[in-house]
Structures are given as structure tokens and as C-alpha cells.
Design an enzyme around this catalytic site. Structure first.
Site, short mmCIF file in Angstrom:
data_model
loop_
_atom_site.label_atom_id
_atom_site.label_comp_id
_atom_site.label_asym_id
_atom_site.label_seq_id
_atom_site.Cartn_x
_atom_site.Cartn_y
_atom_site.Cartn_z
NE ARG A 1 0.17 5.57 9.27
CZ ARG A 1 -1.03 5.02 9.35
NH1 ARG A 1 -1.56 4.45 8.29
NH2 ARG A 1 -1.72 5.03 10.46
CD GLU B 1 -6.78 -0.79 12.08
OE1 GLU B 1 -7.02 -1.55 11.13
OE2 GLU B 1 -6.84 0.46 12.00
NE ARG C 1 0.07 -0.88 11.83
CZ ARG C 1 -0.85 0.05 11.60
NH1 ARG C 1 -1.99 0.02 12.28
NH2 ARG C 1 -0.63 1.00 10.72
NE ARG D 1 -3.51 -2.25 2.75
CZ ARG D 1 -4.25 -2.49 3.83
NH1 ARG D 1 -4.36 -1.57 4.76
NH2 ARG D 1 -4.85 -3.64 3.98
CB SER E 1 -10.41 -3.68 10.57
OG SER E 1 -9.76 -2.52 11.02
#
Length: 459
Positions: free
Chosen positions: A287, A368, A410, A272, A371
Site C-alpha cells: 500500500r 488484490e 503487488r 494515490r 479489479s
């Protein structure tokens, strides 16, 4: 994609849903387009019916010797043909515009989703693991500093070989990444997930099917062209999440009731650009542009999807429970939902090494790592995912769900910060030790090269 019936039957409900999301959509124009298209379709049906009647009369009139009336009927048939051609051309234009605009409409939030503007309005469902925290060093070293000190994370060489947002893992760092991936896969196999190893490049149609395109083109890596240039259905993109290839495995298929629920898990590297997050985090591996993840994808009957969502959250949090990492579960508000989601729970792990404004009283920050989302039939409509409730019944759209099971990088950040010791080593959670060759502690190793000597990192 939303059901067109919402435009016809519940426009105000749709308007309220989009307002709750904060979505900038010209709904009035969309409804006008839909109404005009429906009107033209109805008029076209009437014209075709009249043309059929006229055509049937022509032969009868000729047999009866009514040549003038027969010629008038022939003339009328020609007029009707021209009218139909003009009408169908306009209806096709409107349908193309309607399809294009519907692809840009986000999903309608479920009624149980809290209403809010942004992440500050998300609701915490539960917090786990804070009653018996391990003893931490007086000052917890951020993962990027600790990783460099142990020589297990090398951002500089990643930037040199590929660019910013990419990194090398070395030695015990690479071992830890592999260990986490295999550990997660094993956990979810126990939960009856069937493994899938998907292709990494995905077609434009697959990206559209799950909702990544057209809205998020700037965040994606397109193969062979700029992500902002016009693209074709068969153009390829690097996988942004295994959700894309795995969900589209069954695009335009019809599954059977006995096939469901269908649960797949897939490990993939993901890519991404994070275009909308540029500059928000420049150090570390939180990130980045390439990261590993185990994804859980579910295909279920509509009436089962919200029970499955709750179970999906439990399946993802089991990874955190077994690793002994403190975390919390959030119910996302309407303004923070992803584009395709009708309801989402975020799983956020505690990373104590970097302070943030939005942190527990113990300090650190939330990361996070998953999700868990129910998309209802939104993706199914876009990708053509259907099932047959009974063999003799018509096919219906099924519901899709997914969750990260979990984001490997993460989790590594949380492990390095939560399990570090005063001497700079890092304890390996018991559940991971078999995957680390029996190692109990990450001790690091000396860096290589003259630069390490000059920097005082090597004798």
C-alpha cells in the site's frame, strides 16, 4: 452517472440499489428536486407556447384596428416574458443542483451481483494453482525483509527523498519491475489490445468522467493546490490509474459500431494518497502512494458488455497463469463495489510471507492485483462516450469496462514470497526469464555506504 429516467420511472429500484450498496444518499430530496425541475420545464413549455400565440395575435389585432386588444396582448406578452425569466432562472438552479447531486450517486449494481454489506460477503468464484504448489521454505520471509536483505527494495531512501509510501527499487529489483511491465504488455498484445501511452496529468473533467471526482478527492494528488480546496475543470491531477486518461480519450466523441469492441492497454505510474487507508500498512510495497500498473480499458456495445467482462477476467488472469502464481477470483458484493462499477470481479494473488486472518489454509494472505469491472453506461454518461449503432441512427451511450492487467508492485510481492528459496535467493519464473536478460535467480547484491558496514550488512 445514473440515468435520470431512474428517478422518474424506477425510484424504488434505485432506492433498493442504494440501500444494497450501503450508500448514504438523500434520495427523497433528489427526487423532489427532479420533479420540481420537470414541472418547471413543462410549465415553461406551456408559457412559451402561449407567448408565441400571443405574439402572432398582436399583428393581426393591429391590422384589424383592435388597438385595445392589441395593447392587452402586448402587456400579456411582457408578463409572460417576465414569468419565463423567473421560471428559467429557478429551473437552471435546480438543474445545477441536480447535476451536482447526481455526480455523487454511485452506479446501480447489476442484478447478478451478490447482496452483502462488506468484503466478508464477497463470493469466491474459483481458486487456481493450489493443487501443485512449489515447495516453500520452512518460514517464508516477508517481501520487505527479503527485499532489504537482497538490497533490491529500499524504503528508507524512498522516505528520505520523497516521504513515506515511496520507495526505491535497485538492481535486480528494478530489472524485475521493468520485466513485469514489458511481459504484461506483451501478453495483452496477444489478446488484441492496442497500446496507448497516455499523459500522466489529467484534468478535473477527466477525473469526473470516470468517477474519481468529486467523491475521492482526498485520495488524489492535485497539481498546484490542495486536493480539498475548490477546483476548476481545467485543474490538473496526477493520474491515479490509466483508466482516467484512456477512458476520456473518446470523451464527447461518437464512435461507430464497427469500431467496437475497442480494447486499449496502457502502462502508467499511478499516484494515490490512500487517505482512507492511512496507517493500515506501514511496511513493504503493498500500500504505497506511487505504483506501476498496466490497465486494460474496453469500449463495447451495451449488449456485449457482460460477455466482455467474463473475457476480461480471463485476459487479466492469464498473467497470473503464465507466472505460475496461485490466485483466486472473487465476485464483489453490493457493499464492496467501487463507486462507478455495476459488477466487479477481484483477482487476488497468494502471497505466503505475511500472515492474515483472511487467508487460505496454507497461510499467508491474499493481495488484490486486479479489479475487472463493468461500468455499463455510468462513465459514458459522465464523459459523453457514445457510438452510432448504424450510420443513420441516433448515437447511444456505449459501455465501458476495465481491469488491471495487473498491479506490478503487488505481483512483485507475490513473486518474492512465493518463489523464494531456503538460501534467500528468488527463482525467476520461466516466462519472465527472457525479460531478465536470461537470469534464472535473483541473488541480490551488497548494499553501499558506511551505514551498511555499521549495520553488519557489508564487510
Amino acid at each position: 452517472m445514473i440515468d435520470r429516467k431512474l428517478l422518474r420511472d424506477e425510484p424504488e429500484r434505485l432506492r433498493e440499489a442504494l440501500e444494497a450498496r450501503g450508500a448514504d444518499v438523500d434520495l427523497d430530496h433528489l427526487i423532489d428536486t427532479y420533479d420540481e425541475w420537470r414541472s418547471l420545464k413543462a410549465t415553461g413549455d406551456d408559457l412559451r407556447h402561449e407567448r408565441n400565440e400571443v405574439s402572432q395575435k398582436i399583428g393581426t389585432l393591429k391590422q384589424e384596428g383592435k388597438d385595445e386588444e392589441a395593447q392587452a396582448a402586448i402587456d400579456r406578452s411582457g408578463e409572460l416574458k417576465e414569468e419565463l425569466q423567473e421560471l428559467e432562472t429557478r429551473a437552471d438552479e435546480l438543474e445545477s443542483e441536480l447535476d451536482e447531486r447526481l455526480l455523487e450517486i454511485p452506479n446501480v449494481p447489476n442484478e447478478s451481483v451478490p447482496v452483502g454489506a462488506d468484503e466478508s460477503d464477497n463470493e469466491e468464484v474459483r481458486r487456481v494453482g493450489f493443487d501443485d504448489l512449489r515447495e516453500l521454505p520452512a518460514e517464508v520471509t516477508p517481501h520487505y525483509e527479503l527485499g532489504e536483505r537482497l538490497d533490491i527494495i529500499d524504503e528508507a531512501r524512498g522516505a528520505k527523498t520523497t516521504g513515506s509510501g515511496f520507495y526505491f527499487l535497485k538492481g535486480e529489483g528494478a530489472m524485475l519491475e521493468h520485466a513485469l511491465i514489458q511481459f504484461m504488455l506483451d501478453v495483452h498484445r496477444e489478446q488484441d489490445y492496442v497500446d496507448v501511452f497516455p499523459p500522466i496529468p489529467v484534468k478535473t473533467t477527466s477525473m469526473v468522467g470516470t468517477g474519481q471526482l468529486p467523491k475521492f478527492a482526498e485520495d488524489a494528488y492535485r497539481i498546484g493546490g490542495s486536493e480539498t480546496e475548490d477546483y476548476e475543470d481545467d485543474d490538473l491531477w496526477l493520474c491515479p490509474t490509466a483508466e482516467v486518461p484512456v477512458t476520456n480519450m473518446y470523451a464527447d466523441d461518437i464512435l461507430l459500431k464497427e469500431d467496437l469492441p475497442l480494447k486499449h492497454q496502457a502502462y502508467t505510474p499511478n499516484f494515490r494518497r490512500e487517505a482512507g487507508e492511512h496507517g493500515t500498512e506501514t511496511r513493504g510495497i503493498v500500500r504505497v502512494h506511487q505504483f506501476n500498473k498496466v490497465e486494460l480499458v474496453n469500449f463495447v456495445e451495451p449488449e456485449d458488455s457482460y460477455d466482455r467482462l467474463e473475457a476480461l477476467v480471463d485476459e487479466a488472469t492469464e498473467v497470473l497463469d503464465r507466472l505460475g502464481l496461485p490466485y483466486r477470483v472473487l465476485s464483489l458484493c453490493t457493499g464492496d463495489l467501487t463507486f462507478s462499477s455495476a459488477k466487479t470481479y477481484d483477482l487476488e494473488v497468494w502471497a505466503p510471507g505475511t500472515e492474515s486472518d483472511n487467508a487460505p489454509e496454507q497461510g499467508g494472505r491474499w493481495l488484490e492485483v486486479s479489479s475487472a469491472s463493468n461500468f455499463e453506461d455510468f462513465q459514458a454518461r459522465r464523459a459523453g462516450l457514445r457510438y452510432r449503432p448504424e450510420r443513420h441512427e441516433s448515437a447511444e451511450y456505449l459501455h465501458t469496462l476495465n481491469a488491471s492487467g495487473t498491479a506490478v508492485g503487488r505481483i512483485m510481492v507475490a513473486l518474492l514470497e512465493y518463489y523464494q528459496n531456503e538460501d534467500g535467493t528468488v527463482d525467476i519464473p520461466e516466462a519472465l526469464q527472457p525479460y531478465m536478460g536470461g537470469r534464472e535467480v535473483i541473488e541480490g547484491h551488497e548494499p553501499v555506504g558506511e551505514a551498511a558496514v555499521g549495520a553488519g550488512k557489508k564487510d
